[in-house]
Design a protein around this motif. Structure first.
Motif, PDB file in Angstrom:
ATOM      1  N   GLY A  38       0.820  -1.215   0.000  1.00 18.33           N
ATOM      2  CA  GLY A  38       0.000   0.000   0.000  1.00 18.33           C
ATOM      3  C   GLY A  38       0.850   1.258   0.000  1.00 18.33           C
ATOM      4  O   GLY A  38       0.545   2.230  -0.707  1.00 18.33           O
ATOM      5  N   GLU A  39       1.917   1.264   0.773  1.00 19.71           N
ATOM      6  CA  GLU A  39       2.808   2.428   0.819  1.00 19.71           C
ATOM      7  C   GLU A  39       3.503   2.636  -0.524  1.00 19.71           C
ATOM      8  O   GLU A  39       3.657   3.778  -0.978  1.00 19.71           O
ATOM      9  CB  GLU A  39       3.839   2.249   1.931  1.00 19.71           C
ATOM     10  CG  GLU A  39       3.244   2.323   3.320  1.00 19.71           C
ATOM     11  CD  GLU A  39       4.217   1.921   4.415  1.00 19.71           C
ATOM     12  OE1 GLU A  39       5.361   1.508   4.103  1.00 19.71           O
ATOM     13  OE2 GLU A  39       3.838   2.024   5.598  1.00 19.71           O
ATOM     14  N   ILE A  40       3.916   1.562  -1.167  1.00 16.39           N
ATOM     15  CA  ILE A  40       4.539   1.665  -2.489  1.00 16.39           C
ATOM     16  C   ILE A  40       3.528   2.245  -3.476  1.00 16.39           C
ATOM     17  O   ILE A  40       3.842   3.167  -4.240  1.00 16.39           O
ATOM     18  CB  ILE A  40       5.063   0.297  -2.967  1.00 16.39           C
ATOM     19  CG1 ILE A  40       6.271  -0.123  -2.127  1.00 16.39           C
ATOM     20  CG2 ILE A  40       5.417   0.335  -4.456  1.00 16.39           C
ATOM     21  CD1 ILE A  40       6.715  -1.557  -2.340  1.00 16.39           C
ATOM     22  N   GLU A  41       2.317   1.705  -3.466  1.00 11.63           N
ATOM     23  CA  GLU A  41       1.292   2.167  -4.400  1.00 11.63           C
ATOM     24  C   GLU A  41       0.948   3.641  -4.194  1.00 11.63           C
ATOM     25  O   GLU A  41       0.658   4.347  -5.160  1.00 11.63           O
ATOM     26  CB  GLU A  41       0.031   1.307  -4.286  1.00 11.63           C
ATOM     27  CG  GLU A  41       0.214  -0.084  -4.845  1.00 11.63           C
ATOM     28  CD  GLU A  41      -1.065  -0.899  -4.847  1.00 11.63           C
ATOM     29  OE1 GLU A  41      -2.119  -0.411  -4.356  1.00 11.63           O
ATOM     30  OE2 GLU A  41      -1.020  -2.045  -5.337  1.00 11.63           O
ATOM     31  N   ARG A  42       0.959   4.110  -2.956  1.00  4.56           N
ATOM     32  CA  ARG A  42       0.655   5.517  -2.670  1.00  4.56           C
ATOM     33  C   ARG A  42       1.854   6.433  -2.902  1.00  4.56           C
ATOM     34  O   ARG A  42       1.719   7.651  -2.873  1.00  4.56           O
ATOM     35  CB  ARG A  42       0.170   5.669  -1.226  1.00  4.56           C
ATOM     36  CG  ARG A  42      -1.222   5.132  -0.989  1.00  4.56           C
ATOM     37  CD  ARG A  42      -1.745   5.464   0.398  1.00  4.56           C
ATOM     38  NE  ARG A  42      -0.897   4.985   1.474  1.00  4.56           N
ATOM     39  CZ  ARG A  42      -0.895   3.745   1.957  1.00  4.56           C
ATOM     40  NH1 ARG A  42      -1.703   2.839   1.439  1.00  4.56           N
ATOM     41  NH2 ARG A  42      -0.095   3.395   2.941  1.00  4.56           N
ATOM     42  N   GLY A  43       3.017   5.831  -3.115  1.00  3.27           N
ATOM     43  CA  GLY A  43       4.219   6.632  -3.324  1.00  3.27           C
ATOM     44  C   GLY A  43       4.806   7.175  -2.041  1.00  3.27           C
ATOM     45  O   GLY A  43       5.582   8.130  -2.072  1.00  3.27           O
ATOM     46  N   THR A  44       4.465   6.564  -0.906  1.00  2.00           N
ATOM     47  CA  THR A  44       5.003   7.029   0.372  1.00  2.00           C
ATOM     48  C   THR A  44       6.190   6.199   0.834  1.00  2.00           C
ATOM     49  O   THR A  44       6.800   6.513   1.854  1.00  2.00           O
ATOM     50  CB  THR A  44       3.922   7.033   1.472  1.00  2.00           C
ATOM     51  OG1 THR A  44       3.403   5.712   1.625  1.00  2.00           O
ATOM     52  CG2 THR A  44       2.792   8.001   1.118  1.00  2.00           C
ATOM     53  N   ALA A  45       6.504   5.126   0.093  1.00  2.00           N
ATOM     54  CA  ALA A  45       7.677   4.299   0.389  1.00  2.00           C
ATOM     55  C   ALA A  45       8.496   4.150  -0.883  1.00  2.00           C
ATOM     56  O   ALA A  45       7.943   4.009  -1.972  1.00  2.00           O
ATOM     57  CB  ALA A  45       7.254   2.925   0.897  1.00  2.00           C
ATOM     58  N   ILE A  46       9.796   4.194  -0.740  1.00  7.72           N
ATOM     59  CA  ILE A  46      10.700   4.009  -1.866  1.00  7.72           C
ATOM     60  C   ILE A  46      11.131   2.538  -1.868  1.00  7.72           C
ATOM     61  O   ILE A  46      11.773   2.071  -0.927  1.00  7.72           O
ATOM     62  CB  ILE A  46      11.927   4.931  -1.754  1.00  7.72           C
ATOM     63  CG1 ILE A  46      11.483   6.390  -1.747  1.00  7.72           C
ATOM     64  CG2 ILE A  46      12.912   4.643  -2.885  1.00  7.72           C
ATOM     65  CD1 ILE A  46      12.605   7.375  -1.460  1.00  7.72           C
ATOM     66  N   ALA A  47      10.749   1.831  -2.924  1.00  7.41           N
ATOM     67  CA  ALA A  47      11.063   0.404  -3.019  1.00  7.41           C
ATOM     68  C   ALA A  47      12.544   0.205  -3.330  1.00  7.41           C
ATOM     69  O   ALA A  47      13.099   0.872  -4.202  1.00  7.41           O
ATOM     70  CB  ALA A  47      10.215  -0.238  -4.110  1.00  7.41           C
ATOM     71  N   SER A  48      13.170  -0.727  -2.613  1.00  2.00           N
ATOM     72  CA  SER A  48      14.561  -1.083  -2.907  1.00  2.00           C
ATOM     73  C   SER A  48      14.599  -1.897  -4.196  1.00  2.00           C
ATOM     74  O   SER A  48      13.569  -2.397  -4.666  1.00  2.00           O
ATOM     75  CB  SER A  48      15.151  -1.914  -1.760  1.00  2.00           C
ATOM     76  OG  SER A  48      14.572  -3.209  -1.759  1.00  2.00           O
TER      77      SER A  48
END
Length: 87
Positions: A38-48
């Motif tokens: 969910g955080e990745i989809e919202r752009g609030t987490a930067i995926a490694s």
């Protein structure tokens, strides 16, 4: 977050929806936590890069294809319509 992070999240969401998967199902396929999806989809987490690789594997695409974003969405939707992407 910056544009690339937001765009990547939007790509992940579109691919997940194209597969008709919930965030939980994608998380299971990728070996990740649902809240992190969910955080990745919202752009609030930067995926490694490791996470990008896990997501690409779950979707059955290459890392470069996943990072290509919108071009993958168009071809993925066509492939799904033709029965080419796994549900």
């Amino acid at each position: 977050m910056n544009g690339i992070v937001h765009d990547f999240g939007a790509t992940v969401r579109r691919l997940r929806e194209a597969h008709a998967w919930s965030q939980e199902r994608l998380a299971e396929h990728a070996g990740l936590n649902r809240t992190y999806i969910g955080e990745i989809e919202r752009g609030t987490a930067i995926a490694s890069i490791v996470t990008v690789e896990k997501l690409a594997f779950a979707f059955g695409v290459g890392v470069a294809e996943l990072l290509a974003g919108s071009a993958l969405i168009v071809s993925g939707e066509r492939a799904r319509a033709a029965g080419g992407l796994r549900p």
